[in-house]
Design a protein around this motif. Sequence first.
Motif, PDB file in Angstrom:
ATOM      1  N   ALA A 192       0.937  -1.086  -0.046  1.00 28.55           N
ATOM      2  CA  ALA A 192      -0.077  -0.118   0.008  1.00 28.55           C
ATOM      3  C   ALA A 192       0.762   1.319  -0.079  1.00 28.55           C
ATOM      4  N   ARG A 193       2.157   1.079  -0.055  1.00 31.53           N
ATOM      5  CA  ARG A 193       2.971   2.248  -0.067  1.00 31.53           C
ATOM      6  C   ARG A 193       2.980   3.057   1.031  1.00 31.53           C
ATOM      7  N   GLY A 194       2.543   2.571   2.248  1.00 36.10           N
ATOM      8  CA  GLY A 194       2.405   3.314   3.421  1.00 36.10           C
ATOM      9  C   GLY A 194       1.085   4.211   3.464  1.00 36.10           C
ATOM     10  N   THR A 371       2.943   9.778   7.505  1.00 34.50           N
ATOM     11  CA  THR A 371       3.049  10.147   5.968  1.00 34.50           C
ATOM     12  C   THR A 371       4.574  10.655   5.705  1.00 34.50           C
ATOM     13  N   SER A 372       4.915  10.947   4.803  1.00 30.50           N
ATOM     14  CA  SER A 372       6.132  11.523   4.168  1.00 30.50           C
ATOM     15  C   SER A 372       6.569  12.774   5.017  1.00 30.50           C
ATOM     16  N   TRP A 393      17.709  12.752   5.481  1.00 35.02           N
ATOM     17  CA  TRP A 393      16.606  12.824   4.492  1.00 35.02           C
ATOM     18  C   TRP A 393      16.892  12.418   3.152  1.00 35.02           C
ATOM     19  N   ALA A 394      18.157  12.899   2.532  1.00 38.28           N
ATOM     20  CA  ALA A 394      18.468  12.832   1.144  1.00 38.28           C
ATOM     21  C   ALA A 394      18.509  11.211   0.948  1.00 38.28           C
ATOM     22  N   PHE A 401      12.234   2.440  -0.475  1.00 35.06           N
ATOM     23  CA  PHE A 401      11.936   1.352   0.566  1.00 35.06           C
ATOM     24  C   PHE A 401      12.155   1.668   1.979  1.00 35.06           C
ATOM     25  N   LEU A 402      13.339   2.442   2.297  1.00 34.77           N
ATOM     26  CA  LEU A 402      13.594   3.000   3.853  1.00 34.77           C
ATOM     27  C   LEU A 402      12.574   3.965   4.035  1.00 34.77           C
ATOM     28  N   MET A 403      12.194   4.887   3.194  1.00 33.79           N
ATOM     29  CA  MET A 403      11.111   5.906   3.500  1.00 33.79           C
ATOM     30  C   MET A 403       9.787   5.233   3.847  1.00 33.79           C
ATOM     31  N   VAL A 404       9.369   4.157   2.855  1.00 35.06           N
ATOM     32  CA  VAL A 404       7.947   3.345   3.341  1.00 35.06           C
ATOM     33  C   VAL A 404       8.184   2.685   4.416  1.00 35.06           C
TER      34      VAL A 404
END
Length: 1142
Positions: A192-194, A371-372, A393-394, A401-404
């Motif tokens: 669900a991409r988060g 959320t992001s 953040w960069a 995948f780490l962000m999700v």
Amino acid sequence: MSRGGRQYEALLGRSERVTWQRDCYMDLQSNPGGPPSKSDRDAHGSVWVHQHQQQLQRFTTASFLRRMLSHLRVQELLSVVDEMRVEDGGGRQVEEQVMTLLSLLASRAPHGPDALQAFVENSDSHEARLILTHDHMVKEHQTMLLQRLASSRDRMYNAPPSLSSASRGLLLVDGLSNLQQKEHDLMQVNTARGSGRIHLRSLALARLMEPLTRVSSSPRVSLTVGVAGIGKTALVRQFVTQWCLRKVCGDISFVLPLSFWELNSLEKVSAERLVRLAFPHLSDPSLVLSGACRTLLIFDGLDEFRCRLNFSDASTCSDPKKEVSVEDLVTNIIRGNLLPDVSVWLTSRSAHAALIPVGLVDRLTEVPGFTSQDVHTFLHHYLPERDTAGQVWAHLESHKFLMVMSYIPCVCQIVMETLRFLLQKGSPDGLPRTCTELYAHFCAMNAEAGAPRGREPMRTEQVQASQRKLLGPLGRLAFYGLIKHKYTFGEQDLRAHGVDLPSAQGSHGAALLVREESAIFVAYRFAHLTVQEFLAATFYHVSSKRAIFDLFSESAMSWPKLGFQNHFRNALQRSQQDDGGHLDVLVRFLAGLLSPSAAKPLAALVGKDDCSQQVWAGGFLQSLLGPTGGSEGGAAVSLREVNLAYCLQELKHTELLWKVEEALSSGSLAGTLSRSHCVALAYLLQVSPECRQETNLSDCLNYSTVKCLLPQLLYCSHLRLENNHFKDNVMELLGSLLSAKDCQVQKISLADNSIGNLGAKALSRALLVNRTLTALDLRSNNIGAKGARFLAEALKMNQALVSINFQNNAIGEEGTRALADVLLVNRKLVSLNIQNNAIGPGGARRLAEALKTNQALTELNLCSNQLGDGGATALAQALVENRTLLSLHLQSNSISDRGMTALTRSLRTNQCLQSLNLRENSVGVVGARNMAAALRENGALRNLDLTANLLHDEGVQAIAGAIGVNQSLTSLHLQWNFIKVGATKALAHALTSNTALNLLDLQENCIGDEGMVCLANALKNNCSLKTLCLQGVSAGRSGAIAMATALMVNHSLHTLDLRGNSIGMEGAKALASALKHNHSLKSLNLQENGLGMDGAIFIATALRANHQLTYINLQGNGIGESGAKVISDTIRTNSPDCVVMI
């Protein structure tokens, strides 16, 4: 003096009269110097009544009131008339009846209040005990709960208040999706991409146990779900804290928070004994559970319960004193057989929550993840150092995948801790690029922090010994717990697996093993499920090198399995056979540990492997995906197969994934989608940043591949499936996709396919139930009138779709009538495109009638529909009454002056329409004059397009006169209208006074040098025009020189289009000189102007002093290929951000 007496005297000091009920006062004058006076004795019972008034009203039941009245009648303090007055025919609430009784007793002081006090104090009923002890018990209970909460540590203790579980609130859901019920938590987040379901309603934590509407009741059983680490326990703790501070649920007398891991230590227990064990300060559990007061029983973490709830075979129990098995106790409480008056709130991971029958749950809620933007906020709160935060953040942005994964709050903290540690340490290998690398560094960091330290820096041998001592036993515990679905452990479990408790508890920050303590039990759990899975993978990786038998069979005998490769195959096979994905993440980590960069931080634990195992594992995993060639499609790609692609990513064997990603980006997937490619594409649909915003699968799919990818398409928010030659059978598949409860598709484009009326029928069935789709594009298909009718019936019921495009579908007048009926009832549709459907004047009339009452539609496109003056007149009549339409497109409809006159008449009264497109019609001078008259009165129209009509100089002069007065129009298109110098002079004159117009398009009109000079002179004073289009206006050198002179002083023009003129080298030289001083122009088009090499050089060298230009076009100027390169290089050197077309 007693404490109550002192409080009472303090009360007397504030006032001589105290109101203890409405319209009834008591004189409280006392005599401090002698024995109690009669008034003192009279006041004693009245004060007791006053002190307990709220409790009397709250806890007196109808039966207790009847006994109370009977007693007072016997005491001759109430008459039959009084009793009837209190009961009042039974038509009032008990609280009101109690107030009436207290009022009557006040008039009979002191005997009335004294008798009531004596009756209550001598009664042994639940009601009487609550009246006497409730407030004291609640206060003591709240104090004890706050002390417990203060001693427990929340994993999110470092999060800012705005990101707490309570602040994020809850989402009301109407059931669990298939993904939630059947898949691993991390696969749910990946797939669900988060993002959660978009149509869900939010619910504040304070309203969790309250009715949602005035006519609904409070829920008895509430169930809150969420993936591991999302914040369910934190939410419970915050709720309990707020309740203790009296900020939420003031009508609840007792909140009894329990965790399922506490119940794991119990075999048989009764409800009352459970409360006594968990809350020993509550001396009378029967009173708390009696139903005489509202009690909330919280069961947190069903997924950590060692027993599986069985609602079909559980023995029935309704006695709170009877001891039953702990699973039967919980089952009967949920069913309502036991403690039916007690409210229940359960939390759980969704797969375990699915075990509870839907009919037993009154309210289902879900804890949303980050959320992001939340991740960004958490990052800057957790890492206040700006440089460090920027680097992290960069890294997250470049590794989605780490962000999700960071959408899970607990994992987010693990990510932040690890990346900060590596940046501070200055890791020579850089930041982790796979999940396995991340968790390897996380565990190594905690093992190092937990190692004993002396005065000297730790040697490598000490670090390695610490890893083996701490992580080895923890890995064994994690693995055998995981295969048994066990997530909490007692001290005996730790000892059985060789875990050294002091070492395990020595980790700093987010410890690997967290200790939980309650009055019933002490338990241990891993910091997060993924930590347990990673440590389990390290154990399996190490043990498989020397194990003889199957490691998944701890005690049972199995066939011998020798060598790492056999054990690796066995783990993959078990993972693929598990429909619930229980072992998905374990095998991801197991594959990842074969990568040298992932194994390096834990080299002392997992050892060093040569690259041969990595190469072998990559080939083996890819072979499980199927051949890279061969036939397309096949059965639907399962998430187990997608997990194999995740394993390849962790292994860094990404050739196949990279190849498919390149083809997806370049649009060259057509004909290449073998089975393995489909699996890789399904993986990319989850992780690719490009697919997150828009999934473009145009010109590459067919029936087989759609069927293959269907489960993964559910979670794409914007699907582009254009030019795929889809027929009606594919629409059956896509209809099932849009009908699914899991569907997250918000926009779908099916343009340029071969969809007929049967395909439209399949889509219409889906639209009846779909609640996510907001935009549907069916351009250039063949649904016809019948298909339009099918879709129209669905649109009458659908409450989600806001934009639909029927362009070029041959729906005709019949289909338009069906859509007009939709506009009469639909209140959600805001954009409707029926361009090029031959609807004729009849269709326009039906739409016009609907527009008179429709209050939702804001954009209507009727271009190329043969409307004629009759259709335009009907629409004009609708505009007189319509107050919502903002944009109307009537291009290419054979509208002449008569139709134009009707439209302009409506514009004099309509103050809503902002954009009117009348391109390519037959509007002449008369129509232009009428439009000019309307513009003098209309203050709403912003965009007017009259391109390719028959306005001539006379008509445009009239419009120019109106432009000098009108201050609302911002865009005017007059291309191809036979305009000459006279009209251009009028427009130039209007620009000197107009301050609103931003765009003027005069392309392909013969205004010549004289007209351009007039416009240039106007630009010297005009400060609003930003875009001027003068393509093909027969301008030459003198016109260009005049325009250059204007650019020396004008500071508002951003875009100047001079294509197709003849300004030559001299004109270019003048413009180049102007560019050295002008710093507002951003786009300049000098295509096909006969500049030659010299003219182009003038322009190129001028850009040394002008760095605002972002686009310049010098094509078609006879420069030659070698000259073009020199000019291009010169411009890019002077203005590297400028796009050069040459």
